[in-house]
Design an enzyme around this catalytic site. Structure first.
Site, PDB file in Angstrom:
ATOM      1  N   TYR A 291      47.869  29.136  25.936  1.00  0.00           N
ATOM      2  CA  TYR A 291      47.151  30.171  26.805  1.00  0.00           C
ATOM      3  C   TYR A 291      44.965  29.522  25.879  1.00  0.00           C
ATOM      4  CZ  TYR A 291      44.978  34.832  27.968  1.00  0.00           C
ATOM      5  OH  TYR A 291      44.529  35.819  28.709  1.00  0.00           O
ATOM      6  N   TYR A 341      42.413  32.254  35.954  1.00  0.00           N
ATOM      7  CA  TYR A 341      42.667  33.493  34.974  1.00  0.00           C
ATOM      8  C   TYR A 341      44.057  34.301  35.551  1.00  0.00           C
ATOM      9  CZ  TYR A 341      41.989  36.185  31.241  1.00  0.00           C
ATOM     10  OH  TYR A 341      41.925  37.545  30.132  1.00  0.00           O
TER      11      TYR A 341
END
Length: 390
Positions: A291, A341
């Protein structure tokens, strides 16, 4: 036992953009339809849905729009991007225990054209729960954006271990290099150099613009069913060898500054559980999706997950280890810095493609892929495998 019982059988996504031109509900429905088509199932096969507490599209609305007749299971996970892999964990547990047969995890938002997470949000400090109470202590002092909170952690990491802005930049360079060859990525065809990273404007010291992920519109959906059933469907299954959540001592949301541990120990909790469940080690992971909402946390994750020792991540990545051809290529889709994102869900989809052998930046001989969810918050992770658990 959870390990090996369930698999991701289908993946689907909308295009990724800065302005989708349609509602978040419509985005989610489109992504679910694409995921079901990918594995050859229909809405009538679905009896479970799971998503983030932050998602604006309720399970019953998604079910109505898709024509799903009945739901036997629905679940939501807290803590923003930390929920990503946990949605799959919830689905896998439901499938493994017989609570549901086919569960779809989805996440859809207009995070660029609508509510922008990267800006100061009064709602974050006024939400009616203890997360809002915690934020109310920090927002008045200027810690009102994700970048501001991460900058605090990044500066301490630099002080403790001698890491530099160039070390953070190498993560951005790797991600953008991978995005440049991914037609689905927002930054397709637009790699960057380390010099360009260093020249990009400062957002909040020590974070440059190119240390920060995008704000994107789009949706991603994942179809989870039993590993046995998945093997009979249209795509090679990505077997869920391990799925874990983790919260550390004295945990806050993005502001866990007062504990002795300079790292992100909640990811250490996740890592230890992933290795326990899967019976694998870091050396047996061929590629990872870490991430990457902000570059410093990628370095800290490498350490917490056991790929290198504490403070050793700058040296670990210095020779191109995280790029294609390196010993641990990461974020081969371009990550949230380069592709989009979507709160980490697009990273899970890329992990599935790596297991299938269909990534545009395919790593050779992939057997096991590690995926992580949001950092700085209570978080989650997965190990997806070609052949399942040992």
């Amino acid at each position: 036992m959870l390990s090996g019982a369930a698999a991701i059988a289908g993946i689907g996504a909308t295009e990724f953009s800065k302005e989708s031109g349609r509602s978040e509900l419509q985005l989610s429905v489109e992504a679910v339809q694409a995921a079901l088509a990918d594995c050859g199932l229909s809405p009538s096969d679905v009896d479970g849905l799971t998503t983030f507490t932050m998602d604006t599209s309720s399970e019953i609305a998604v079910a109505r729009e898709l024509g799903i007749p009945e739901l036997r299971f629905f679940s939501r996970i807290n803590f923003g991007g930390g929920a990503a892999c946990a949605t799959v964990q919830q689905a896998a547990m439901a499938v493994a225990t017989g609570v549901a047969d086919v569960v779809v995890a989805y996440r859809g938002f207009n995070e660029r054209s609508g509510a922008r997470f990267g800006q100061v949000s009064v709602a974050a400090a006024t939400q009616v729960n203890t997360n809002g109470l915690d934020n109310a202590w920090t927002y008045p002092f200027g810690l009102g954006t994700p970048a501001a909170t991460v900058a605090m952690q990044a500066r301490r990491y630099m002080h403790e271990y001698g890491a530099t802005s160039e070390d953070f930049g190498r993560v951005a360079v790797a991600d953008r290099r991978h995005a440049a060859s991914n037609p689905a990525a927002f930054f397709y065809g637009r790699p960057i150099t380390l010099a360009e990273h260093q020249a990009s404007r400062m957002i909040t010291d020590p974070l440059h613009l190119l240390d920060c992920c995008q704000e994107s519109d789009g949706a991603v959906a994942l179809v989870i069913t039993s590993a046995e059933r998945a093997r009979d469907l249209a795509q090679p299954p990505a077997v869920i060898a391990a799925a874990a959540q983790g919260s550390g001592r004295d945990q806050y949301v993005m502001t866990s500054y007062y504990r002795d541990d300079v790292g992100i120990p909640e990811m250490g909790v996740v890592g230890r559980e992933l290795w326990r469940q899967s019976r694998l080690s870091p050396a047996e992971i061929q590629t990872a999706v870490l991430y990457d909402h902000f570059t410093p946390y990628v370095l800290m994750q490498l350490e917490e997950l056991g790929f290198c020792g504490r403070g050793e991540a700058p040296g670990f990545i210095a020779d191109g280890a995280i790029e294609l051809g390196g010993r641990l290529p990461i974020n081969t889709h371009g990550g949230q810095l380069g592709e989009a994102y979507i709160h980490g869900m697009n990273g899970i989809a890329e992990a599935v493609r790596q297991v299938r052998g269909s990534s545009v930046n395919q790593v050779d001989a992939v057997e096991n892929v590690l995926v992580t969810a949001g950092t700085g918050v209570p978080t989650s992770g997965l190990v997806l495998s070609r052949n399942g658990a040992r």
